[in-house]
Motif scaffolding. Structure first.
Motif, PDB file in Angstrom:
ATOM      1  N   ALA A 178     -17.454   6.963 -76.438  1.00 58.15           N
ATOM      2  CA  ALA A 178     -19.093   6.693 -75.832  1.00 58.15           C
ATOM      3  C   ALA A 178     -19.626   5.726 -77.230  1.00 58.15           C
ATOM      4  N   ILE A 179     -19.400   5.278 -77.911  1.00 62.20           N
ATOM      5  CA  ILE A 179     -20.108   4.625 -79.090  1.00 62.20           C
ATOM      6  C   ILE A 179     -19.020   3.103 -79.445  1.00 62.20           C
ATOM      7  N   LEU A 180     -18.365   3.306 -78.785  1.00 62.08           N
ATOM      8  CA  LEU A 180     -16.812   2.014 -79.109  1.00 62.08           C
ATOM      9  C   LEU A 180     -17.847   1.112 -78.886  1.00 62.08           C
ATOM     10  N   GLU A 181     -17.886  -0.453 -79.549  1.00 61.41           N
ATOM     11  CA  GLU A 181     -18.619  -1.422 -79.169  1.00 61.41           C
ATOM     12  C   GLU A 181     -16.829  -2.212 -79.457  1.00 61.41           C
ATOM     13  N   PRO A 182     -16.503  -2.973 -78.966  1.00 63.41           N
ATOM     14  CA  PRO A 182     -15.000  -4.133 -78.671  1.00 63.41           C
ATOM     15  C   PRO A 182     -15.828  -5.699 -79.710  1.00 63.41           C
ATOM     16  N   LEU A 183     -14.430  -6.024 -80.014  1.00 60.56           N
ATOM     17  CA  LEU A 183     -14.886  -6.634 -80.500  1.00 60.56           C
ATOM     18  C   LEU A 183     -15.595  -8.486 -79.323  1.00 60.56           C
ATOM     19  N   GLN A 184     -16.498  -9.119 -80.800  1.00 60.49           N
ATOM     20  CA  GLN A 184     -16.960  -9.826 -79.920  1.00 60.49           C
ATOM     21  C   GLN A 184     -16.531 -10.864 -80.028  1.00 60.49           C
ATOM     22  N   GLU A 185     -17.202 -12.873 -80.018  1.00 58.32           N
ATOM     23  CA  GLU A 185     -16.214 -13.685 -79.683  1.00 58.32           C
ATOM     24  C   GLU A 185     -16.483 -14.381 -80.896  1.00 58.32           C
ATOM     25  N   ASP A 186     -17.154 -13.682 -81.642  1.00 56.20           N
ATOM     26  CA  ASP A 186     -17.925 -14.695 -83.254  1.00 56.20           C
ATOM     27  C   ASP A 186     -16.836 -13.669 -83.746  1.00 56.20           C
ATOM     28  N   GLU A 187     -16.699 -12.459 -83.699  1.00 55.15           N
ATOM     29  CA  GLU A 187     -16.222 -11.650 -84.644  1.00 55.15           C
ATOM     30  C   GLU A 187     -14.213 -11.929 -84.683  1.00 55.15           C
ATOM     31  N   PRO A 188     -14.341 -12.470 -86.173  1.00 50.86           N
ATOM     32  CA  PRO A 188     -12.789 -12.473 -86.487  1.00 50.86           C
ATOM     33  C   PRO A 188     -11.506 -11.230 -86.056  1.00 50.86           C
ATOM     34  N   GLY A 189     -11.048 -11.497 -85.179  1.00 49.61           N
ATOM     35  CA  GLY A 189      -9.645 -10.388 -85.137  1.00 49.61           C
ATOM     36  C   GLY A 189      -9.214 -10.744 -83.417  1.00 49.61           C
ATOM     37  N   ILE A 190      -8.844  -9.684 -83.007  1.00 54.39           N
ATOM     38  CA  ILE A 190      -8.173  -9.917 -81.890  1.00 54.39           C
ATOM     39  C   ILE A 190      -8.120  -8.240 -81.228  1.00 54.39           C
ATOM     40  N   GLU A 191      -7.874  -8.427 -79.523  1.00 56.36           N
ATOM     41  CA  GLU A 191      -7.745  -6.856 -78.983  1.00 56.36           C
ATOM     42  C   GLU A 191      -6.237  -6.878 -78.863  1.00 56.36           C
ATOM     43  N   ILE A 192      -5.672  -5.864 -79.123  1.00 62.52           N
ATOM     44  CA  ILE A 192      -3.497  -5.646 -79.389  1.00 62.52           C
ATOM     45  C   ILE A 192      -3.503  -3.951 -78.130  1.00 62.52           C
ATOM     46  N   SER A 193      -3.290  -4.552 -77.208  1.00 64.05           N
ATOM     47  CA  SER A 193      -2.552  -2.962 -76.209  1.00 64.05           C
ATOM     48  C   SER A 193      -2.016  -2.309 -76.791  1.00 64.05           C
ATOM     49  N   ILE A 194      -1.835  -1.367 -76.474  1.00 59.98           N
ATOM     50  CA  ILE A 194      -0.654   0.471 -77.264  1.00 59.98           C
ATOM     51  C   ILE A 194      -0.795   0.328 -76.053  1.00 59.98           C
ATOM     52  N   GLU A 195      -0.319  -0.072 -74.796  1.00 59.76           N
ATOM     53  CA  GLU A 195       1.257  -0.081 -74.472  1.00 59.76           C
ATOM     54  C   GLU A 195       2.597  -0.770 -74.084  1.00 59.76           C
ATOM     55  N   GLY A 196       3.186   1.015 -73.616  1.00 60.09           N
ATOM     56  CA  GLY A 196       4.673   0.146 -74.114  1.00 60.09           C
ATOM     57  C   GLY A 196       5.322   0.848 -75.409  1.00 60.09           C
ATOM     58  N   SER A 197       5.827   0.878 -75.693  1.00 59.83           N
ATOM     59  CA  SER A 197       6.615   1.730 -76.560  1.00 59.83           C
ATOM     60  C   SER A 197       5.364   0.608 -78.280  1.00 59.83           C
ATOM     61  N   VAL A 198       5.569   2.051 -79.412  1.00 54.87           N
ATOM     62  CA  VAL A 198       5.521   1.899 -80.668  1.00 54.87           C
ATOM     63  C   VAL A 198       5.444   0.534 -81.097  1.00 54.87           C
ATOM     64  N   ASP A 199       7.370   0.426 -80.930  1.00 51.64           N
ATOM     65  CA  ASP A 199       7.624  -1.101 -81.061  1.00 51.64           C
ATOM     66  C   ASP A 199       6.794  -1.917 -80.907  1.00 51.64           C
ATOM     67  N   ASP A 200       6.881  -2.262 -79.746  1.00 52.75           N
ATOM     68  CA  ASP A 200       6.246  -3.424 -79.135  1.00 52.75           C
ATOM     69  C   ASP A 200       4.686  -3.287 -79.458  1.00 52.75           C
ATOM     70  N   MET A 201       3.823  -2.894 -80.057  1.00 56.60           N
ATOM     71  CA  MET A 201       2.242  -2.358 -80.515  1.00 56.60           C
ATOM     72  C   MET A 201       3.121  -2.861 -81.469  1.00 56.60           C
ATOM     73  N   VAL A 202       3.293  -2.682 -82.274  1.00 57.67           N
ATOM     74  CA  VAL A 202       3.929  -2.691 -84.039  1.00 57.67           C
ATOM     75  C   VAL A 202       3.902  -4.209 -83.942  1.00 57.67           C
ATOM     76  N   GLU A 203       5.362  -5.093 -82.666  1.00 57.97           N
ATOM     77  CA  GLU A 203       5.486  -6.359 -82.719  1.00 57.97           C
ATOM     78  C   GLU A 203       3.937  -6.840 -82.641  1.00 57.97           C
ATOM     79  N   ARG A 204       2.990  -6.990 -81.243  1.00 55.11           N
ATOM     80  CA  ARG A 204       2.265  -7.927 -81.540  1.00 55.11           C
ATOM     81  C   ARG A 204       1.305  -7.862 -82.730  1.00 55.11           C
ATOM     82  N   ALA A 205       1.026  -7.308 -83.376  1.00 53.55           N
ATOM     83  CA  ALA A 205      -0.329  -6.769 -84.521  1.00 53.55           C
ATOM     84  C   ALA A 205       0.521  -7.182 -85.130  1.00 53.55           C
ATOM     85  N   LEU A 206       1.590  -7.496 -85.668  1.00 55.36           N
ATOM     86  CA  LEU A 206       1.682  -8.193 -86.679  1.00 55.36           C
ATOM     87  C   LEU A 206       2.326 -10.058 -86.209  1.00 55.36           C
TER      88      LEU A 206
END
Length: 179
Positions: free
Chosen positions: A132-160
């Motif tokens: 309810a309070i989650l505010e996604p990253l805004q364009e001017d914030e340094p960062g990236i969204e990473i999907s947690i879909e798929g395996s944990v290993d896939d998620m970790v690799e995307r983040a790395l």
């Protein structure tokens, strides 16, 4: 050049798993954001009571101070922290450059993962309040969204890969500024 990463998202999205992988694979100093909570916050959450902004400000400042201290020691860091609101992220990046890795998934998927988790003070009943309070990253914030879909290993690799790409861009910018 130091890199400071905050792995963010709602409870149960995989913040600790990704933060530990960044520590293990990239050699960053790790801090588990939950370890900085005062006992009063833990007691509230354990009782199923969502934290207020007033509960969170001191906690966020302590995390920020930890990152600044590690930066002064010439260490790169990775911290797991919900960082649900932009105002919280603004506190986390005061006087230290932070790159946010926001782990995203559906409430249903994360609820299933949270229900299967054992030994954590955060009850699944608080998950809706986090969404309810989650505010996604805004364009001017340094960062990236990473999907947690798929395996944990896939998620970790995307983040790395995202952190490595960010580090390479920062290094290139620093080199260009010096040249």
């Amino acid at each position: 050049m130091n890199i400071h990463v905050v792995v963010m998202g709602v409870a149960g999205c995989g913040k600790s798993t990704v933060a530990e992988a960044i520590r293990d694979r990239l050699g960053f100093e790790l801090a588990e954001g939950d370890d900085f909570h005062p006992q009063a916050n833990i007691d509230k959450m354990s009782a199923g009571i969502p934290l207020t902004d007033e509960d969170r400000w001191p906690w966020l400042r302590v995390i920020n101070t930890w990152m600044i201290a590690r930066d002064s020691l010439d260490q790169s860091t990775v911290v797991s922290s919900s960082a649900l609101k932009r105002a919280y992220r603004d506190v986390l990046r005061e006087n230290v450059p932070v790159f946010f890795v926001h782990l995203v998934g559906t409430q249903e998927m994360i609820s299933e993962r949270l229900a299967a988790r054992k030994g954590h003070f955060m009850p699944p009943a608080l998950l809706p309040s986090q969404f309810a309070i989650l505010e996604p990253l805004q364009e001017d914030e340094p960062g990236i969204e990473i999907s947690i879909e798929g395996s944990v290993d896939d998620m970790v690799e995307r983040a790395l890969e995202a952190v490595k790409e960010h580090a390479a861009k920062e290094e290139a910018a620093l080199t260009a500024a010096v040249a």
